[in-house]
Design a protein around this motif. Structure first.
Motif, PDB file in Angstrom:
ATOM      1  N   THR A  33       2.948   3.282  11.016  1.00  0.00           N
ATOM      2  CA  THR A  33       1.536   3.309  10.610  1.00  0.00           C
ATOM      3  C   THR A  33       0.655   3.125  11.837  1.00  0.00           C
ATOM      4  OG1 THR A  33       2.096   2.336   8.464  1.00  0.00           O
ATOM      5  CG2 THR A  33      -0.195   2.203   9.137  1.00  0.00           C
ATOM      6  N   ASP A  41      -0.181  -7.808  -0.183  1.00  0.00           N
ATOM      7  CA  ASP A  41       0.507  -7.424   1.055  1.00  0.00           C
ATOM      8  C   ASP A  41       0.870  -8.673   1.847  1.00  0.00           C
ATOM      9  OD1 ASP A  41       1.367  -5.746   3.208  1.00  0.00           O
ATOM     10  OD2 ASP A  41      -0.496  -6.281   4.244  1.00  0.00           O
ATOM     11  N   SER A  93      -1.956   5.604   6.768  1.00  0.00           N
ATOM     12  CA  SER A  93      -0.553   5.234   6.559  1.00  0.00           C
ATOM     13  C   SER A  93       0.097   6.140   5.517  1.00  0.00           C
ATOM     14  CB  SER A  93      -0.510   3.773   6.087  1.00  0.00           C
ATOM     15  OG  SER A  93       0.477   3.584   5.105  1.00  0.00           O
ATOM     16  N   ARG A 146       1.666  -6.603  -7.170  1.00  0.00           N
ATOM     17  CA  ARG A 146       0.573  -6.312  -6.241  1.00  0.00           C
ATOM     18  C   ARG A 146      -0.099  -5.010  -6.659  1.00  0.00           C
ATOM     19  NH1 ARG A 146       1.789  -4.171  -0.061  1.00  0.00           N
ATOM     20  NH2 ARG A 146      -0.297  -3.339   0.305  1.00  0.00           N
ATOM     21  N   ARG A 172       1.363   6.087  -2.213  1.00  0.00           N
ATOM     22  CA  ARG A 172       1.015   5.266  -3.376  1.00  0.00           C
ATOM     23  C   ARG A 172      -0.191   5.852  -4.093  1.00  0.00           C
ATOM     24  NH1 ARG A 172       1.533  -0.130   0.348  1.00  0.00           N
ATOM     25  NH2 ARG A 172       3.809  -0.199   0.432  1.00  0.00           N
ATOM     26  N   GLU A 198      11.242   1.073  -1.644  1.00  0.00           N
ATOM     27  CA  GLU A 198      11.240   1.008  -0.178  1.00  0.00           C
ATOM     28  C   GLU A 198      11.473  -0.413   0.311  1.00  0.00           C
ATOM     29  OE1 GLU A 198       7.274   1.865   1.330  1.00  0.00           O
ATOM     30  OE2 GLU A 198       6.362   0.681  -0.240  1.00  0.00           O
ATOM     31  N   ILE A 250      10.063  -3.651   2.647  1.00  0.00           N
ATOM     32  CA  ILE A 250       8.661  -4.094   2.790  1.00  0.00           C
ATOM     33  C   ILE A 250       8.263  -4.192   4.266  1.00  0.00           C
ATOM     34  CG2 ILE A 250       8.908  -5.415   0.636  1.00  0.00           C
ATOM     35  CD1 ILE A 250       8.147  -7.935   2.265  1.00  0.00           C
ATOM     36  N   ASN A 283       2.684   5.361   3.680  1.00  0.00           N
ATOM     37  CA  ASN A 283       2.963   4.539   2.473  1.00  0.00           C
ATOM     38  C   ASN A 283       1.761   4.540   1.561  1.00  0.00           C
ATOM     39  OD1 ASN A 283       4.450   3.422   4.629  1.00  0.00           O
ATOM     40  ND2 ASN A 283       4.934   1.643   3.369  1.00  0.00           N
ATOM     41  N   VAL A 284       0.619   4.183   2.200  1.00  0.00           N
ATOM     42  CA  VAL A 284      -0.602   4.026   1.419  1.00  0.00           C
ATOM     43  C   VAL A 284      -0.965   5.354   0.761  1.00  0.00           C
ATOM     44  CG1 VAL A 284      -3.056   3.446   1.594  1.00  0.00           C
ATOM     45  CG2 VAL A 284      -1.374   2.104   2.859  1.00  0.00           C
ATOM     46  N   TYR A 342      -7.469  -1.310   0.328  1.00  0.00           N
ATOM     47  CA  TYR A 342      -6.665  -0.173   0.780  1.00  0.00           C
ATOM     48  C   TYR A 342      -7.229   1.166   0.328  1.00  0.00           C
ATOM     49  CZ  TYR A 342      -2.691  -2.934   2.485  1.00  0.00           C
ATOM     50  OH  TYR A 342      -1.874  -3.771   3.201  1.00  0.00           O
ATOM     51  N   ARG A 401       7.416  -6.752  -6.369  1.00  0.00           N
ATOM     52  CA  ARG A 401       8.234  -7.335  -5.302  1.00  0.00           C
ATOM     53  C   ARG A 401       8.864  -8.651  -5.747  1.00  0.00           C
ATOM     54  NH1 ARG A 401       4.778  -5.865   0.231  1.00  0.00           N
ATOM     55  NH2 ARG A 401       5.282  -3.666   0.066  1.00  0.00           N
TER      56      ARG A 401
END
Ligand code: IPM
Ligand code: MG
Length: 407
Positions: free
Chosen positions: A119, A277, A131, A162, A137, A306, A308, A133-134, A169, A147
């Motif tokens: 990232t 996060d 990112s 979360r 999502r 994934e 973390i 990931n972001v 984000y 999590r």
């Protein structure tokens, strides 16, 4: 004097963001019931290695996954696909968080096993793109980042819900440098986005029988968005009369997680994106480090599993990538199995991971050539699952650990 041109430009930018967010709200309103994986003739699992150590630890985890799902893969009920193109080089080449062709392939899968991705941040050698990931999502609307963190001998059994598509984000790459002196970021909370994550937390508390939810915000300071989060919780809670709930501020919750007298009281925690996060890294550290934690990103249509932690590019440049610890990715496989309804296999894998990482430690990962490779470790996990006395061995280790703590 105020720079009216800068203000005008910022207002226009803000207007565009509002329009996009309102469109997203409309899409959320249309969202249908979750896909029932048990009704599908064929489940497609995409394996997306990412970059840095990602492809290495993802491959080791894939080995374990394919081993545990061998029958269903053989019968054609499950197809495992490799999805390329999520490397930082490729993302920078097309200047997109996720290249279009990669996203198209991801959308053909039901479940995704994803390795860490680099990232970029301001000042890095890479352009400061969003990112991966972001973006994933958001693109796949994976709204619940689930999590788990467990330390049986300390009585810790936490499940974090979360929020994964909103908060700080949602527009993290869309803030405004109004002028050289003034920078503004945004935090987003919608009625739909807030309700669905809180409901997911309450549902879990009810179904698992723990019947207790802790809401974590900073609603005393971040009054509008966190305020909405908290108010929504009060409304949702009315539908769950059997579930006790309370609310905490993120700062004190960060302290409580390291309070040995209080922390095991907490069970299900529901929190906005950024707090989630941060708090889940702290929680993972209590469990043994971020390398021990997996993460499920659940939406109605897609789910992604994934690690973390990040992609540790230095391990690759130093030629040590094959020694990177795949436990977090293997944990992600366990979460995927649980999500698919393979509860027994998920349980076996979790027990095996506990035995291999915490108790027996016959293959130790050091991140260097004096330790095991990721593949050797994966093999060790598979051999442990095959043990006839797996449950018994695990029970014994845990009860010994509990006794040692009490001493
Ligand atoms: C995580 C990670 C990501 C996040 C990063 C890599 C963008 O820290 O999954 O927790 O902030 O969500
Ligand atoms: Mg994180």
């Amino acid at each position: 004097m105020a720079d009216e041109t800068a203000i005008k430009r910022a207002q226009e930018h803000f207007g565009k963001l509002l329009r996009k967010q309102m469109e997203r709200v409309e899409r959320m309103k249309e969202t249908k019931d979750p896909v029932d994986l048990s009704k599908l003739k064929k489940i497609i699992i995409g394996v997306c290695g990412g970059d840095g150590i990602g492809p290495y630890i993802c491959d080791s985890a894939r080995m374990v996954m394919e081993h545990l799902l061998a029958d269903r893969i053989k019968s054609g009920n499950i197809e495992v696909r490799t999805i390329d193109g999520l490397t930082i080089e490729r993302r920078v080449e097309v200047m997109k968080a996720i290249p279009d062709d990669t996203l198209k392939e991801l959308r053909k899968c039901h479940l995704i096993l994803k390795g860490p991705t680099t990232t970029p941040k301001k000042g890095d050698p890479w352009p400061n793109i969003e990112s991966a990931n972001v973006a994933m999502r958001k693109e796949l609307d994976l709204f619940a980042n689930v999590r788990p963190v467990k330390v049986p001998e300390l009585g810790i059994d936490w499940m974090f819900f979360r929020e994964n598509t909103e908060g700080s984000y949602a527009l993290g790459s869309d803030g405004i440098d109004v002028n050289d002196d003034l920078a503004i970021d945004f935090c987003v909370a919608t009625a739909q986005g807030t309700e669905r994550i809180i409901r997911a937390g309450f549902e879990h508390a009810k179904k698992s029988g723990v019947n207790y939810v802790s809401l974590v915000t900073k609603a005393n300071v971040v009054k509008t968005t966190d305020g909405k989060f908290l108010n929504t919780a009060a409304e949702v809670a009315k539908d769950y009369p059997g579930v006790k709930w309370d609310d905490w501020f993120i700062d004190i919750m960060t302290a409580k997680l390291i309070d040995p007298y209080r922390r095991s009281d907490f069970k299900v925690m529901v929190l906005p994106n950024l707090y989630g996060d941060i708090l889940t890294d702290e929680a993972a550290q209590i469990q043994g480090g971020v390398g021990t934690a997996g993460s499920a990103n659940i939406g109605t249509k897609y789910s992604m599993f994934e690690a973390i932690h990040g992609s540790a590019p230095r391990m690759v440049t130093e030629g040590r990538a094959q020694y990177a610890d795949p436990s977090s990715m293997i944990k992600a496989v366990a979460l995927m199995l649980g999500h698919m309804g393979e509860t027994e296999k998920a349980g076996q894998l979790e027990m095996a991971l506990d035995i291999c990482c915490q108790f027996e430690k016959k293959k130790v990962m050091t991140g260097r050539s004096n330790g095991a490779t990721g593949d050797e470790f994966a093999q060790y996990v598979m051999d442990t699952i095959a043990r006839k006395d797996l449950q018994k061995v695990w029970n014994k280790y845990v009860s010994d650990a509990v006794a040692a703590v009490k001493k």
